[in-house]
Design a protein around this motif. Structure first.
Motif, mmCIF file in Angstrom:
data_model
loop_
_atom_site.group_PDB
_atom_site.id
_atom_site.type_symbol
_atom_site.label_atom_id
_atom_site.label_comp_id
_atom_site.label_asym_id
_atom_site.label_seq_id
_atom_site.Cartn_x
_atom_site.Cartn_y
_atom_site.Cartn_z
ATOM 1 N N SER A 189 -2.146 107.778 25.495
ATOM 2 C CA SER A 189 -1.558 108.150 24.208
ATOM 3 C C SER A 189 -0.060 108.383 24.249
ATOM 4 O O SER A 189 0.600 108.337 23.207
ATOM 5 C CB SER A 189 -2.243 109.418 23.671
ATOM 6 N N THR A 201 0.720 112.684 21.448
ATOM 7 C CA THR A 201 1.163 112.075 20.187
ATOM 8 C C THR A 201 2.159 112.930 19.425
ATOM 9 O O THR A 201 3.242 112.448 19.068
ATOM 10 C CB THR A 201 -0.054 111.709 19.319
ATOM 11 N N ASP A 231 -3.438 104.921 18.376
ATOM 12 C CA ASP A 231 -2.628 104.674 19.556
ATOM 13 C C ASP A 231 -3.316 103.708 20.513
ATOM 14 O O ASP A 231 -2.682 102.876 21.151
ATOM 15 C CB ASP A 231 -2.286 105.985 20.255
#
Length: 505
Positions: A116, A179, A382
């Motif tokens: 991610s 993220t 992602d």
């Protein structure tokens, strides 16, 4: 000589002409079939669509961590079945509201299958990078602080702040997780979430942990809204957690980052539970900081049982927009459904689907709050996961139910994983005859045993978009294009002050 006449028609006019032409055709035997008619209406709707080429005053990016295409399909069916309607023909809010769709290639600079951190970096900064790193380019060396110098990149949030826009980040994971951290942090190691996780080399070379970078962020006047989990990374080891009072903060450097944030803003509100969150008045609140769990926030399926209580992702999104919308210059907001990924890692499809539905509700809430003509809304992932939809289940079969029987005469479910905790080393596949596979705690069977955690997958993920320049999302694209479309649509770099666009150190 024949004269050629060119007639320009709007999308709506084309749709009307097309409908009239269809009406004059000789009727086909299938012309009254319900599927035929619904597809025809869908065609007319698409013909009437007109690309929006205005400037995007606002940008909202939804990142659903681990949202593979099979997860979307399964969640669509699940949501419909939970409402008692046909799941297969159902649509999640973002499938209806965000008409432009593309496929995103998620590989990273050094990996076929991504994590991610660099994928979020790609979306926030426009460059592909190295697995395990955040806010840096391909020049970085994993977990080497010294290599960050010259590799740090600027995010669209930093550019937005320098241009006078408001900014916000929301996550159901820790706000220092990959993220959300990609909106503000620069680290060669994604796990450097607090000072105790920094390596000796990182400390020697002066690298900051992610939580400290959020509080010390010097872009503009800082994020107007920060909502998520991860309290322990902001509190010192001498301070007890307000919810889990037998637990202490994680920091050993003595910094109480929550108190530091409070001291920065005379228009700010810090909250850690839903009661305090609900009491926040957007009209009088300029900055909002909410940390609702020591680590990640609860799964949506478990939220109602939380001791301290916490808002839903839709409620956080709505309040964030109320605060951010007060800025006439516009805003940029990132909303992460972070726990879809965690449920997949656990091999727990049910919680992944419930969290996906919760994100769909947040998209609807956002769409209802803004002017869609001046707001670019994007939903994507992602990376994907190894969830599969298989077998030959009949229409309306429970998506969490049994799909069929294998050659071993044992039942199998429609949803399974390629690897993960649903398979046990040296144990035969379990017989599901008397197992309630629709239970929220059921772990789907897997092919390859992998202990406690299923892996990411490398297949393309979807991008859904609506609003100004959303039509640029078409075909199969590189993941880092997302930043470039947001940048172009909003004209944020052109609006930013040149002296304020450098990387935050």
């Amino acid at each position: 000589m024949k004269r050629l006449t060119t007639i320009f028609l709007s999308g709506a006019a084309v749709a009307l002409v097309t409908q009239a032409a269809f009406a004059q055709q000789a009727p086909l035997p299938q012309a009254t079939d319900s599927y035929f008619l619904s597809a025809q209406q869908e065609l007319f709707s698409k013909l009437a669509e007109q690309p929006n080429t205005g400037r995007a005053k606002n940008v909202i990016l939804f990142v659903v961590d681990g949202l593979s295409i099979p997860t979307i399909t399964a969640a669509r069916i699940y949501e419909g079945q939970q409402r008692g309607v046909d799941g297969e023909s159902n649509s999640l809010s973002f499938e209806k509201l965000l008409p432009y769709v593309a496929l995103s290639k998620t590989y990273t600079h050094d990996a076929q299958v991504a994590d991610s951190a660099p994928t979020a970096t790609a979306m926030m900064t426009g460059v592909k990078s190295v697995n395990g790193t955040i806010g840096v380019s391909q020049k970085v060396t994993l977990e080497n602080c010294a290599s960050q110098k010259g590799a740090e990149v600027t995010t669209i949030f930093e550019q937005a702040e320098s241009a006078g826009l408001s900014t916000g980040i929301i996550s159901t994971a820790r706000i220092t997780h990959a993220t959300p951290a990609a909106t503000y942090a620069k680290v060669a190691g994604r796990d450097w979430e607090n000072d105790t996780s920094l390596s000796d080399e990182a400390k020697q070379n002066g690298c900051k942990d992610i939580a400290a970078q959020l509080i010390d962020w010097s872009a503009g006047n800082g994020f107007e809204v920060v909502l998520g989990g991860g309290r322990s990374n902001f509190l010192p080891e001498t301070v007890a957690d307000p919810e889990a009072t037998d637990k202490m903060g994680a920091r050993k450097d003595g910094r109480n980052l929550v108190d530091e944030w409070k001291a920065k803003y005379n228009d700010g509100a810090y909250v850690w539970n839903k009661t305090e969150f609900d009491a926040v008045d957007p009209a009088t609140t300029g900055h909002l900081f909410g940390l609702f769990e020591r680590s990640h926030m609860q799964y949506e399926a478990d939220r109602a049982k939380d001791k301290g209580s916490e808002p839903s992702i839709a409620e956080m999104t709505s309040k964030a927009i109320d605060i951010l919308s007060k800025n006439d210059e516009g805003f940029v907001l990132m909303v992460e459904g972070g726990r879809v990924d965690h449920a997949h890692h656990a091999g727990n499809a049910a919680r992944a689907l419930v969290d996906t539905v919760a994100v769909a509700q947040a998209v609807q809430a956002a769409y209802d709050k803004v002017n869609p003509e001046e707001t670019l809304i994007i939903l994507t992932a992602d990376h994907s996961h190894t969830l599969t939809i298989n077998g030959y289940p009949k229409r309306n079969n429970p998506i969490l139910g049994i799909a069929g029987e294998g050659e071993d005469k044992k039942a199998y479910t429609t949803l399974t994983y390629a690897n993960g905790p649903g398979a046990k080393l040296d144990e035969p596949r379990a017989d599901l005859k008397d197992v309630d596979t629709t239970d929220i705690d059921y772990l789907q069977q897997a092919l390859v045993p992998l202990g406690e955690s299923e892996t990411h997958a490398g297949d393309d993920v979807a991008i859904f978009a609506a609003g100004p320049w959303a039509h640029l999302f078409r075909g199969v694209v590189e993941q880092n294009l997302i930043y470039h479309v947001m940048s172009y649509a909003s004209q944020i770099p052109a609006r930013a002050k040149p002296e304020a666009t450098g990387s935050v150190k």
